[in-house]
Design a protein around this motif. Structure first.
Motif, short mmCIF file in Angstrom:
data_model
loop_
_atom_site.label_atom_id
_atom_site.label_comp_id
_atom_site.label_asym_id
_atom_site.label_seq_id
_atom_site.Cartn_x
_atom_site.Cartn_y
_atom_site.Cartn_z
N CYS A 29 59.24 34.19 37.35
CA CYS A 29 58.69 35.21 38.59
C CYS A 29 57.39 34.85 38.81
O CYS A 29 56.65 34.62 38.09
N LEU A 30 57.14 34.71 40.25
CA LEU A 30 55.61 34.82 40.67
C LEU A 30 55.37 36.09 41.36
O LEU A 30 56.30 36.58 42.18
N ILE A 31 54.28 36.91 40.88
CA ILE A 31 54.09 38.02 41.22
C ILE A 31 52.88 38.11 42.18
O ILE A 31 51.74 37.62 41.74
N GLN A 32 52.74 38.69 43.30
CA GLN A 32 51.43 38.74 44.44
C GLN A 32 51.29 40.03 44.74
O GLN A 32 52.50 40.83 45.45
N ASP A 33 50.19 40.90 44.53
CA ASP A 33 49.95 42.16 44.71
C ASP A 33 50.12 42.41 46.20
O ASP A 33 49.63 41.40 47.02
N MET A 34 50.49 43.52 46.88
CA MET A 34 50.42 43.81 48.22
C MET A 34 49.89 45.18 48.56
O MET A 34 49.54 45.81 47.44
N PRO A 35 49.68 45.50 49.58
CA PRO A 35 48.94 46.90 49.69
C PRO A 35 49.80 48.00 49.30
O PRO A 35 50.86 47.77 49.25
N ASN A 36 49.35 49.37 49.10
CA ASN A 36 50.07 50.28 48.86
C ASN A 36 50.82 50.43 47.52
O ASN A 36 51.81 50.98 47.17
N GLY A 37 50.21 49.65 46.73
CA GLY A 37 50.94 49.45 45.24
C GLY A 37 52.24 48.47 45.11
O GLY A 37 52.76 48.76 43.96
N TYR A 38 52.51 47.95 46.32
CA TYR A 38 53.69 46.83 46.20
C TYR A 38 53.39 45.64 45.65
O TYR A 38 52.37 45.21 45.54
#
Length: 701
Positions: free
Chosen positions: A382-391
């Motif tokens: 899996c590729l994980i990319q941080d998004m706003p608001n903890g997502y």
């Protein structure tokens, strides 16, 4: 020894062309050297004493010690650098001599050139040279830091010429991108099986080096797969992600031909979506097998770390490399589990971005590869990319090769062969649902109305932990894992009822011998309609044999997800002879399947959990249902019609249901299973299935 005093420049000289220097006397230098040997870092009191004794200013004493310490560090670094340079020269000479010797070596048995050994010797030398170069660079940088100037490097070592067996994997139009991957290092190869083990039973250094290469190449291939567009991926449906175009894949990622094997089957899929958990927490979950199993109880039956090859950097775990074993399941005794021995490699790719890749590796220490079901993981993860608001945005890729020596059971064949059972969509859907559950567990500001009879947020968390343990116990009780031995009973239908026993001595389970029984069947009803039927307390008397037709009332409710079906309930039966008994039930659903699990619990234990106390020792013996899509195209002739819910399966003409019960045969761990217990549980399941079919108007199914 002479040292500058550090006196100020002559202020009377307007051009300030010179500095005045004070030469210390032999006596002063002798006393300073003696103090330096005793204490290279004198404190202010000691410096004042030296100043008085030697007739020097305290500032001169301070500067002398600073200069002397810098000089000593530079001398030590120069000595280390010279020793390393000599060692590197020696290794380089040995490499040249060995390469020359390898050119003329002759096999003593046949008189021809040797086969196989030259590759591993060259590989070992190449890895050793790389390690020495890295160490030299590190020492040189430290020396340059203290000396204030760069250190001249040694002339580069001539690269070792690789043999013709060195093929490049992952070429676009013949243009190599990324490191090469040798034939013997491909997933599923047997090269690692013959490598030496260390004396302590762990991974030998040479084997470890080859595993590092394998993981690095797997990361390169995974990143290209996860970022590739329609050339490699084909859209199957709006909900179920994409499948790999195998023809294009084989053209892009050239692999050696191993001949046609009719039993080999490839499953490869990709899906992406938002997850309510940040990247650091997701990485922490993936590198810890216990947390990994806790997050995916419906998919993972067993997982463990065989060896940590690299712990990675603190905080983001970049560079973490683990040799692992995992057993994956579909929740039915009819479906064999899949076992993998694989490397898990984690890499940090800039702010808020991580990649985790798995790739299979064979090991001579493990004998499970001789099982009837051979499973190999090509680069997946899996590729994980941080998004706003903890997502986080998670893109999941699953790419496996399966060798089915035993045919898949007929009612699960379509689900398994479609790739839905173990594909990327199932992993991602389960992760999204469980992350919602974790987020719900962490909520502290809850209104009294939402808490209901539960007195506090701590009581709510305690109930959620108890329900999660119930789910985990239920999933492990119906797995076809190699740790279970299922016995088929005749009767109910072609598939029959299967039973197994285990001795329960762990806290949180009744002590004694527990009998687990399960059966799986297909019904022409959409998965969402069946899920709604099981979780609704108003329809419970239609299938619950143990309730004797009595109605139940929900006395506590905990929502643990955005879908209304994801919840925990505490139920009380009306007109029951056992007024001190309640039913703890959790229902959960996502687009890959659903669960409804329940267990009897007495009022005292329920009050302990609701008060916020530790529920670890509350004994549970869960039973329940698993509901999966059958993997067939949608059928509008289904009973109840095709489901339109967002959590329903991405296309199904029916449902695969597993009905499972657990009963305590005896409170003595040494007790033997008797025929009466088997007959009781067989009748219990048979009656339950008949009542379910009657309630859903599909008795002829």
């Amino acid at each position: 020894m002479e040292g500058g005093s550090g006196d100020d420049q002559d202020a009377s000289d307007p051009q300030r062309k010179k500095k005045r220097y004070h030469r210390h006397t032999a006596h002063q230098i002798q006393e300073l050297e003696a103090m330096f040997k005793e204490n290279p870092h004198p404190d202010e009191k000691q410096r004042l004493q030296l100043s008085r004794d030697l007739s020097l200013e305290p500032r001169q004493i301070k500067f002398w010690f600073q200069n002397r310490r810098t000089q000593m560090k530079a001398q030590h670094e120069r000595a280390d650098n010279c020793a390393l340079r000599a060692e590197n020269d020696k290794i380089r000479c040995e490499n040249i001599a060995i390469r020359e010797a390898l050119k003329n070596v002759i096999c003593p048995s046949c008189g021809g050139p040797p086969v196989g050994d030259d590759y591993f010797d060259e590989q070992k030398l190449r890895l050793e040279n790389a390690r020495l170069k890295e160490e030299l660079d590190r020492i040189s940088s430290i020396t340059a830091k203290y000396m204030g100037r760069p250190i001249p490097q040694l002339p580069p070592v001539q690269p070792v010429t690789m043999s013709a067996l060195d093929l490049t994997v992952g070429n676009f139009g013949g243009q190599g991108i990324g490191p090469s991957l040798d034939l013997d290092l491909l997933p599923g190869s047997s090269s690692l099986a013959g490598l030496p083990l260390s004396s302590g039973g762990g991974v030998a250094e040479l084997e470890k080096s080859i595993m590092v290469d394998l993981a690095t190449n797997a990361m390169d291939e995974f990143l290209r797969l996860v970022q590739a567009e329609e050339r490699l991926w084909m859209k199957t449906s709006p909900e179920a992600g994409e499948v790999l175009n195998l023809d294009n894949y084989e053209r892009v990622f050239a692999r050696p031909s191993q001949g046609k094997n009719p039993d080999l089957r490839t499953e490869a899929s990709r899906d992406s979506g938002l997850v309510i958990m940040n990247g650091v927490a997701l990485i922490d979950m993936l590198v810890d097998p216990n947390k990994w199993m806790e997050m995916f109880p419906t998919i993972i039956s067993r997982a463990r770390i065989i060896e940590v090859l690299s712990p990675g950097l603190p905080g983001n775990r970049s560079g973490s490399l683990q040799l692992m074993h995992a057993e994956l399941q579909v929740l039915s005794p009819l479906v064999s589990t899949r076992e993998f021995y694989f490397l898990r490699y984690c890499q940090h790719h800039g702010p808020g971005s991580w990649a985790v890749v798995d790739v299979s590796v064979d090991s001579a220490r493990e004998t499970q590869f001789n099982s009837l079901l051979q499973c190999r993981k090509f680069p997946s993860g899996c590729l994980i990319q941080d998004m706003p608001n903890g997502y986080s945005k998670v893109t999941w890729v699953e790419h496996v090769e399966i060798e089915d020596k035993n045919p898949t059971h007929r009612i699960y064949r379509q689900l398994i062969h479609s790739g839905m059972a173990f594909g990327a969509h199932r992993w991602l859907a389960s992760l999204q649902r469980m992350c919602e559950r974790v987020a719900s567990l962490m909520v502290t500001s809850i209104s009294a109305r939402d808490l209901g009879v539960i007195p506090s947020p701590d009581g709510r968390r305690s109930m959620m932990k108890l329900a999660q343990r119930m789910i985990n116990n239920f999933c492990s009780s119906i797995s076809a894992s190699s740790s279970h031995r299922w016995t088929a009973l005749s009767g109910l239908n072609d598939d029959g009822v299967r039973v197994t026993t285990h001795k329960s001595t762990d806290p949180g389970q009744p002590n004694g011998v527990v009998l687990s029984a399960a059966t799986s069947l297909w019904l022409p009803v959409s998965p969402q309609n069946i899920f709604n039927f099981f979780r609704d307390e108003r329809t419970r008397p239609q299938w619950d044999v143990l309730s004797s037709g009595n109605a139940v009332q929900e006395v506590a409710h905990i929502a643990n997800g955005s879908h209304p079906g994801n919840c925990i309930s505490l139920l009380r039966a009306f007109n029951s002879s056992q007024n001190n008994m309640l039913i703890l039930q959790e229902s959960c659903t996502d687009s890959s399947g659903s669960l409804v699990v329940y267990a009897p619990i007495d009022v005292t234990a329920a009050n302990i959990a609701m008060s916020g106390e530790d529920p670890s020792y509350i004994a549970l013996l869960p039973s329940g249902f698993t509901i999966l899509p059958d993997g067939r195209p949608p059928d509008h002739n289904l009973i109840g019609g095709p489901s339109t819910s967002s959590s329903s399966s991405s296309g199904s003409s029916g449902s695969l249901i597993t009905v499972a019960f657990q009963i305590l045969v005896s409170s003595l761990p040494s007790a033997k299973l008797n025929l009466e217990s088997v007959t009781t549980v067989n009748n219990l399941i048979s009656t339950t299935v008949q009542q379910i079919k009657a309630a859903l108007n599909c008795s002829g199914a």
